[in-house]
Design a protein around this motif. Structure first.
Motif, short mmCIF file in Angstrom:
data_model
loop_
_atom_site.label_atom_id
_atom_site.label_comp_id
_atom_site.label_asym_id
_atom_site.label_seq_id
_atom_site.Cartn_x
_atom_site.Cartn_y
_atom_site.Cartn_z
N GLU A 47 -2.52 -3.78 -4.79
CA GLU A 47 -2.26 -2.73 -3.37
C GLU A 47 -2.62 -3.36 -2.47
OE1 GLU A 47 -2.85 1.62 -1.73
OE2 GLU A 47 -4.02 1.21 -3.59
N ASP A 49 -2.23 -6.35 -1.50
CA ASP A 49 -1.33 -7.26 -1.13
C ASP A 49 -0.08 -6.80 -0.61
OD1 ASP A 49 -2.50 -9.54 -2.76
OD2 ASP A 49 -1.66 -8.82 -4.46
N LEU A 50 0.29 -5.51 -0.61
CA LEU A 50 1.51 -4.74 -0.31
C LEU A 50 1.77 -4.90 1.25
CD1 LEU A 50 1.72 -1.49 -2.07
CD2 LEU A 50 2.69 -3.62 -2.57
N ASP A 51 0.82 -4.92 2.10
CA ASP A 51 0.91 -4.92 3.51
C ASP A 51 1.36 -6.40 4.04
OD1 ASP A 51 0.07 -2.66 4.55
OD2 ASP A 51 -1.99 -3.05 4.25
N VAL A 53 3.48 -8.21 2.06
CA VAL A 53 4.86 -8.37 1.77
C VAL A 53 5.72 -7.89 2.78
CG1 VAL A 53 6.63 -7.23 0.13
CG2 VAL A 53 4.50 -7.76 -0.69
N GLN A 76 1.63 5.54 3.96
CA GLN A 76 1.19 5.16 2.60
C GLN A 76 1.43 6.08 1.60
OE1 GLN A 76 -2.69 3.49 2.39
NE2 GLN A 76 -2.67 2.42 4.31
N TRP A 107 4.90 4.71 -10.29
CA TRP A 107 4.60 3.79 -9.22
C TRP A 107 3.16 4.33 -8.92
CZ3 TRP A 107 2.97 5.91 -4.50
CH2 TRP A 107 3.47 7.49 -4.22
N ARG A 111 3.92 1.06 0.85
CA ARG A 111 3.61 0.78 2.07
C ARG A 111 5.17 1.09 2.67
NH1 ARG A 111 -0.57 1.13 0.40
NH2 ARG A 111 -2.51 -0.10 0.79
N ALA A 130 7.61 -1.33 0.36
CA ALA A 130 6.97 -2.04 -0.85
C ALA A 130 6.38 -1.06 -1.60
CB ALA A 130 6.04 -3.16 -0.25
N LEU A 132 4.27 -0.50 -5.29
CA LEU A 132 3.65 -1.25 -6.67
C LEU A 132 3.74 -0.16 -7.76
CD1 LEU A 132 1.79 -3.55 -6.87
CD2 LEU A 132 -0.28 -1.78 -6.65
N VAL A 205 6.34 -5.39 -8.19
CA VAL A 205 6.73 -4.56 -6.67
C VAL A 205 8.08 -4.29 -6.66
CG1 VAL A 205 6.81 -6.77 -5.51
CG2 VAL A 205 6.22 -4.60 -4.37
N ALA A 231 6.12 -11.80 -0.73
CA ALA A 231 5.69 -11.64 -2.40
C ALA A 231 5.21 -12.83 -3.18
CB ALA A 231 6.34 -10.52 -3.20
#
Length: 234
Positions: A47, A49-51, A53, A76, A107, A111, A130, A132, A205, A231
């Motif tokens: 999670e 990492d999503l920002d 992407v 979110q 899921w 984001r 994005a 996850l 993702v 990503a």
């Protein structure tokens, strides 16, 4: 002219209702092409990492050929516009990050970000999403289900109604031949205003993008491709 982007005429982002019509807006080498990321080169994401992407405003301006696009809303959580569409089976073809569409797909985090010019009659509208999943298999399964839905909805018209806005959108046939699914839609009686919707997955993702303007082409596909590249850098 009552111009709006189909997916966020009534969506709630960051606790604020985006009512009325706004233009929303979400690039480079496509997945599987030379130099681009592939499913095997994108690592498993978390999670946090999503920002990373998501594209920044400068990148979005570059894709859209604009200079004044900025982030105007973020979330979110998923949205729910199911009560405002004439055919709920096509909800996923006309809106992004919809709770009903993603329901049951397992899921775990999302984001969702909207970018546009600050004026009320903005020229561009972008949404980048994005989502996850616990595994690559579940992310791909969602994309495959969406592929079937987009194909069924191609060539149809969808009415969108809420307390402020009524609009009708003609959905084009979906392009489902590549790794990035794309589909265009145009708002009737809106002077050429239209949107491209793009959807793909890599690792665990799902990436979803919308790009809208009066001369839309493959901008959403370019945004989704650039998000894939981000990503791959995680």
């Amino acid at each position: 002219m009552n111009r709006c982007a189909p997916m966020l005429c009534t969506a709630v982002l960051a606790g604020a209702l985006l009512s009325g019509c706004v233009s929303i807006v979400g690039g480079t080498a496509l997945r599987g092409q030379a130099g681009g990321p592939t499913s095997s080169t994108v690592p498993t994401l978390t999670e946090s990492d999503l920002d990373g992407v998501l594209l920044n405003a400068g990148q979005v301006n570059g894709v859209m050929g604009a200079t004044g696009i900025r982030v105007t809303a973020s979330s979110q959580s998923m949205s729910d516009n199911s009560d405002g569409v004439s055919d709920v089976d096509c909800l996923g073809a006309i809106y992004g990050a919809e709770e009903l569409v993603y329901h049951g797909s397992d899921w775990t985090a999302v984001r969702d970000e909207v970018l546009q010019e600050p004026s009320t009659d903005n020229e561009h509208w972008v949404e980048q999403i994005a989502v996850l999943y616990p595994s690559a298999e579940k992310a791909q399964k969602f994309v495959e289900a969406s592929r079937t839905s987009w194909e069924k909805c191609g060539g149809t018209s969808i009415d969108i109604d809420n307390s402020d806005v009524h609009s009708t959108w003609k959905i084009d046939e979906a392009n489902v031949s590549g790794d990035i699914l794309t589909q265009q839609s145009n708002q009737r009686n809106a002077g050429g205003w239209g949107c491209q919707h793009a959807l793909t997955s890599a690792a665990n993702v799902v990436i979803e993008a919308w790009a809208c303007s009066n001369s839309i082409d493959d901008e959403a596909q370019s945004i989704a491709s650039a998000m894939l590249e981000n990503a791959g850098k995680k």
